[in-house]
Motif scaffolding. Structure first.
Motif, PDB file in Angstrom:
ATOM      1  N   LEU A   1      54.472  32.980  39.966  1.00 13.33           N
ATOM      2  CA  LEU A   1      53.460  33.341  40.955  1.00 13.33           C
ATOM      3  C   LEU A   1      54.218  33.856  42.177  1.00 13.33           C
ATOM      4  O   LEU A   1      54.730  33.076  42.969  1.00 13.33           O
ATOM      5  CB  LEU A   1      52.633  32.101  41.296  1.00 13.33           C
TER       6      LEU A   1
ATOM      7  N   ALA B   1      46.720  36.876  42.873  1.00 13.24           N
ATOM      8  CA  ALA B   1      48.155  36.741  43.104  1.00 13.24           C
ATOM      9  C   ALA B   1      48.908  36.691  41.774  1.00 13.24           C
ATOM     10  O   ALA B   1      49.983  37.272  41.629  1.00 13.24           O
ATOM     11  CB  ALA B   1      48.431  35.481  43.916  1.00 13.24           C
TER      12      ALA B   1
ATOM     13  N   SER C   1      41.529  34.363  44.739  1.00 15.62           N
ATOM     14  CA  SER C   1      42.817  34.643  45.393  1.00 15.62           C
ATOM     15  C   SER C   1      43.964  34.300  44.463  1.00 15.62           C
ATOM     16  O   SER C   1      44.931  35.050  44.346  1.00 15.62           O
ATOM     17  CB  SER C   1      42.976  33.802  46.661  1.00 15.62           C
ATOM     18  N   LEU C   2      43.821  33.137  43.803  1.00 16.64           N
ATOM     19  CA  LEU C   2      44.891  32.694  42.915  1.00 16.64           C
ATOM     20  C   LEU C   2      45.095  33.696  41.783  1.00 16.64           C
ATOM     21  O   LEU C   2      46.218  34.115  41.504  1.00 16.64           O
ATOM     22  CB  LEU C   2      44.534  31.304  42.362  1.00 16.64           C
ATOM     23  N   TYR C   3      43.992  34.094  41.116  1.00 17.08           N
ATOM     24  CA  TYR C   3      44.144  34.986  39.968  1.00 17.08           C
ATOM     25  C   TYR C   3      44.651  36.353  40.400  1.00 17.08           C
ATOM     26  O   TYR C   3      45.426  36.988  39.696  1.00 17.08           O
ATOM     27  CB  TYR C   3      42.825  35.105  39.200  1.00 17.08           C
TER      28      TYR C   3
ATOM     29  N   ILE D   1      50.018  32.893  48.756  1.00 19.18           N
ATOM     30  CA  ILE D   1      49.248  33.748  47.854  1.00 19.18           C
ATOM     31  C   ILE D   1      47.860  34.041  48.419  1.00 19.18           C
ATOM     32  O   ILE D   1      47.161  34.896  47.917  1.00 19.18           O
ATOM     33  CB  ILE D   1      49.088  33.101  46.466  1.00 19.18           C
ATOM     34  N   TYR D   2      47.471  33.335  49.480  1.00 14.20           N
ATOM     35  CA  TYR D   2      46.091  33.463  49.942  1.00 14.20           C
ATOM     36  C   TYR D   2      45.950  34.518  51.024  1.00 14.20           C
ATOM     37  O   TYR D   2      46.889  34.782  51.781  1.00 14.20           O
ATOM     38  CB  TYR D   2      45.592  32.113  50.460  1.00 14.20           C
TER      39      TYR D   2
END
Lengths: 321, 266, 263
Positions: free
Chosen positions: B53, C42, C38-40, B197-198
């Motif tokens: 990620l 990223a 948001s997670l997916y 990531i947000y």
């Protein structure tokens, strides 16, 4: 200085009304819970506090026990202002809410008591003597190892009382302690309260709807309605003032007989006999009896027992509550 | 000291009372395991499909997940009085019973419940943390250990504070309080993944208002040697203290709410 | 039939009363949706997948919108079972299984529509890549609505089975929590089933849980084309029938037992 001193106590609540159709916001409404309430209670008194629901009884108790702060007015309990230093104040009082349990549901009541010992910081020695004494007086010895949930309602109330007296409060508030109890439990509970009051001089304020409680325990009664004190004195005076109606039942050999009485006496048939209600002030008892006797062959005459609840209901009606 | 004794005494009694229903207790503990295990399985599946990620590798993700799980469920376990029953206590009038006892209100609320069933969730978190350490090949130092402990502890305090918001709103008789869950449970879900990531608004929310980024992500990234936002190392020590700060702010609000409660009643 | 309709009506009204709680619930659910998206996004940025991100985003929104349909949410009923007052319901001149089936359905339908529609409207307004995409085709939408209805029948049957278990094991909190969780995972709420390993998907999509929301969503996004209708809908129908029969069987056994024990 009396033990409890209340002067010109006022408390209002703002409640939101149900939203009306068409209006966006709910309207606010102010309710006066207590209006200029004043009274004094001496140490060791056992006072009954009655009034219909919503009269302000529990508001008074909440203020006296330091949970709630009033708008205006003076209150001292044992020289302290209850809400000013809540922790110091509640150390000296005990509260029993009739319908809300304070002990822990799933554990033996002894464990609950031990936790209360820690909460109130009771010394080992005091705790031991007090527990022995209270469990004996309340007949709880056998039940100490039983979880609260397995106790009957009467046993539960006794356990609650024990829990709220472990720290030897000077003042005890009881909120409908006998509600839902059977006759035997009620009697033993009253016995105990009398004992506690006499032995330790614990001041007790009892709110109740059960007039038998008042009659058995309280030397003094306060009646509250719409946030105002309506009566303060002993039960006999209260009864004299409001117990205006007497009822007698008469049975005649000939069921068709119907005595003629003044209009102020109301009559109704009940079973074999006839019920007469009259007020001794208007129609003297002697006259009523004479008229009943003259009417025919009187077989039986019974004076109906006074029903104290009816009396209170009549009083509330009269005071327009 | 006296308060700690009271807390321990209460915990002992409450655990004893829960063990009165052993079958139910066992099943519910197992359910907690399945629940947190399911969450972890989702993470494993995500890693299986996406490998990484952003700058974070699989091991790093396990570390974040584990640290959040341990923090959150430690709080749920030992702070259950606040995280679980508090709003109910306000609505049911149980607060009155607490007020007539000569102890602090918050102390008594904290003493009113414990949730030992969460032990399995904590175990899952520890496992994830362990896997994360192994996969990330961390060079442990004393300072890193200290930061980990500080981060978890401050995170617990932060979560306690966030859960109190709901009770405060209940005291002011606000009806729909579910949206607070966005901060508490939402915070847990969001912050078990690294913060970078947000999008910006979410980052601000979890840095300023519910600063999980400061109590959890900064220490974790310091331990993983991948400084978040490129902040200096000492920030990893200072930042977690934001947890207690937020708690104190909310506690002040709670004090005010209690004054309101005592002037209006329930 | 009329009795069932009135039961449905009453439960629907009751569910409508929680409008205040609903708003908070919607906000919370949307927040969770945004976090997941948001997670997916990223994850996709690090390693793009065959499945377009817009499908995943739509999947998340639809799952969040119909979240209410999944979880057992009738504490009233649970209490009834625990306190034993359910035996009063035995006296009603109604088929008990049908009675509860209708009750559960009213609640799930009203609850999820009230929450779902405003959420979906909002999600449609969000920018491309964050919001809900329009359905792949008009027939796709029609089929997905049909599949959603079958899914609703299926989930009601499932919940009735859970309920029957609850009646057997007096304390069923643990069992219920586990069944709920199984449902959340296998229905694709925690992680979209489309992101599960491909080999797993072949099995998971055949399980009853995948029939509730996963199948309708895939028709919506076009993951399942119109040609899959004859493959997917029969699976849904078979499960609905099987689960209903199983539920009926369990309820009738419970009913007999309750009568024997006298409550």
């Amino acid at each position: 200085m009396p033990f409890i001193h209340v002067e010109k106590l006022n408390k209002t609540f703002t409640v939101l009304e149900k939203r009306k159709k068409g209006s966006l916001f709910r309207e606010k409404k102010t309710i006066e819970a207590l209006r200029d309430l004043s009274f004094d209670i001496e140490r060791g008194e056992l006072v009954g506090y009655i009034g219909p629901n919503g009269a302000g009884k529990s508001t008074t108790v909440k203020i006296l026990s330091g949970i709630m702060t009033p708008e205006s007015g003076e209150v001292t309990v044992g020289g302290r202002i209850p809400w000013a230093d809540r922790r110091e104040h509640v150390r000296r009082i005990g509260v029993v809410f009739g319908q809300r349990m304070q002990l822990w549901w799933d554990v033996p009541i002894l464990d609950s008591f031990l936790l209360l010992k820690d909460i109130y910081r009771i010394s080992d020695e005091d705790y031991r003597t007090r527990l022995v004494e209270l469990t004996e007086a309340l007949q709880l010895e056998e039940l100490l190892r039983t979880p609260l949930r397995l106790l009957s309602l009467g046993q539960r109330m006794r356990a609650e009382l024990c829990g709220s007296l472990l720290h030897r409060p000077e003042l005890l508030f009881l909120d409908e302690p006998t509600i839902g109890l059977d006759a035997v439990s009620k009697l033993s509970l009253r016995e105990f309260l009398k004992w506690e009051n006499e032995k330790y001089g614990t001041t007790i304020l009892l709110t109740t709807h059960d007039m038998e409680d008042i009659a058995a325990l309280c030397s003094r009664v306060m009646v509250l309605g719409h946030g105002r004190k309506l009566f303060d004195g002993n039960l006999e005076t209260l009864l004299e003032r409001y117990d205006t109606v007497r009822t007698v039942k008469a049975c005649y050999a000939d069921p068709a007989v119907m005595p003629v009485l003044p209009a102020s006496v109301s009559a109704s048939r009940e079973g074999e006999g006839i019920l007469f209600s009259y007020s001794p002030g208007e129609t003297p008892t002697a006259e009523v009896l004479r008229l009943l006797q003259d009417a025919g062959d009187l077989r039986e005459l019974t004076i109906e027992p006074q029903n104290i609840d009816h009396l209170i209901a009549a009083m509330y009606r009269e005071m327009d509550l | 000291m006296d308060t700690a004794k009271l807390y321990l005494h209460s915990m002992g009694m409450l655990i004893k009372s829960q063990l009165q229903y052993p079958v139910s207790f066992f099943l519910q503990t197992l359910a907690q395991l399945v629940m947190e295990g399911g969450e972890m399985m989702a993470l494993i599946l995500v890693i299986d499909r996406f490998d990484r990620l952003g700058q974070w590798e699989a091991g790093n993700l396990f570390f974040f997940f584990g640290m959040m799980a341990v923090t959150f469920y430690l709080t749920e376990c030992f702070g259950r009085g606040i995280t679980g029953n508090f709003p109910y206590l306000v609505r049911s009038g149980g607060l009155d019973t607490i007020l007539v006892r000569p102890r602090g209100v918050l102390t008594q609320v904290l003493c009113s419940a414990v949730d030992p069933r969460r032990i399995t969730c904590i175990a899952v978190g520890v496992t994830a943390l362990f896997i994360g350490c192994r996969l990330s090949v961390i060079r442990w130092t004393f300072l890193k250990g200290l930061v980990l402990a500080e981060g978890i502890l401050c995170g617990c305090v932060l979560i306690l504070g966030l859960f109190m918001i709901e009770a405060i709103l209940c005291i002011h008789s606000v009806k729909s309080v579910e949206f607070v869950n966005a901060l508490t449970y939402g915070g847990r879900s969001a912050c078990q993944y690294p913060m970078d990531i947000y999008p910006r608004p979410l980052r601000i929310l979890f840095t300023v208002i519910a600063p999980f980024a400061l109590t959890l992500h900064l220490p974790a990234s310091y331990i993983l040697d991948k400084p978040l936002y490129g902040w200096p190392a000492w920030a990893a020590f200072a930042a977690p203290l934001s947890g207690p700060v937020v708690f104190l702010i909310i506690y002040a609000c709670f004090r005010k709410a209690m004054r309101f409660y005592r002037s209006t009643g329930s | 039939m009329k009795a069932y309709l009135s039961v449905f009506h009453i439960r629907r009204k009751m569910e409508l009363q929680y409008r205040g709680a609903m708003l908070g619930g919607i906000l919370c659910q949307m927040f969770f949706g945004l976090i997941l998206i948001s997670l997916y996004r990223a994850l996709y940025a690090s390693k793009p997948q065959e499945l377009p991100i817009t499908h995943v985003v739509s999947y998340v929104w639809l799952q969040q919108a119909f979240f209410r349909m999944l979880l057992a949410s009738d504490p009233d009923l649970g209490d009834k079972i625990r306190t034993g007052s359910i035996s009063y319901d035995l006296c009603r001149p109604l088929d008990l299984y049908g009675f509860y089936y209708v009750r559960i359905m009213a609640q799930k339908l009203t609850g999820s529509l009230m929450r779902g529609i405003p959420m979906l409207l909002f999600a449609l307004l969000l920018p491309e890549g964050w919001g809900l995409s329009l359905p792949s085709s008009v027939p796709g939408l029609v089929i997905s609505l049909l599949a959603l209805f079958l899914g609703l029948l299926c989930v009601c049957a499932l919940e009735n089975i859970t309920m029957a278990f609850t009646m057997r094991t007096l304390d069923a909190k643990g069992v219920q929590a586990m069944l709920n969780l199984l449902m959340l995972i296998l229905a694709g709420n925690i992680l979209p089933l489309t992101l599960f390993p491909d080999s797993w998907q072949q099995v998971i999509t055949l399980l009853p849980y995948a029939q509730l929301l996963d199948a309708p969503i895939r028709f919506y996004t076009g993951e399942y084309g119109t040609d899959s209708v004859l493959r997917v809908l029969p699976v849904q129908i078979v499960w609905t029938v099987l689960l209903t029969l199983l539920g009926r069987f369990l309820w009738s056994r419970n009913q007999k037992r309750l009568i024997l024990q006298g409550g």
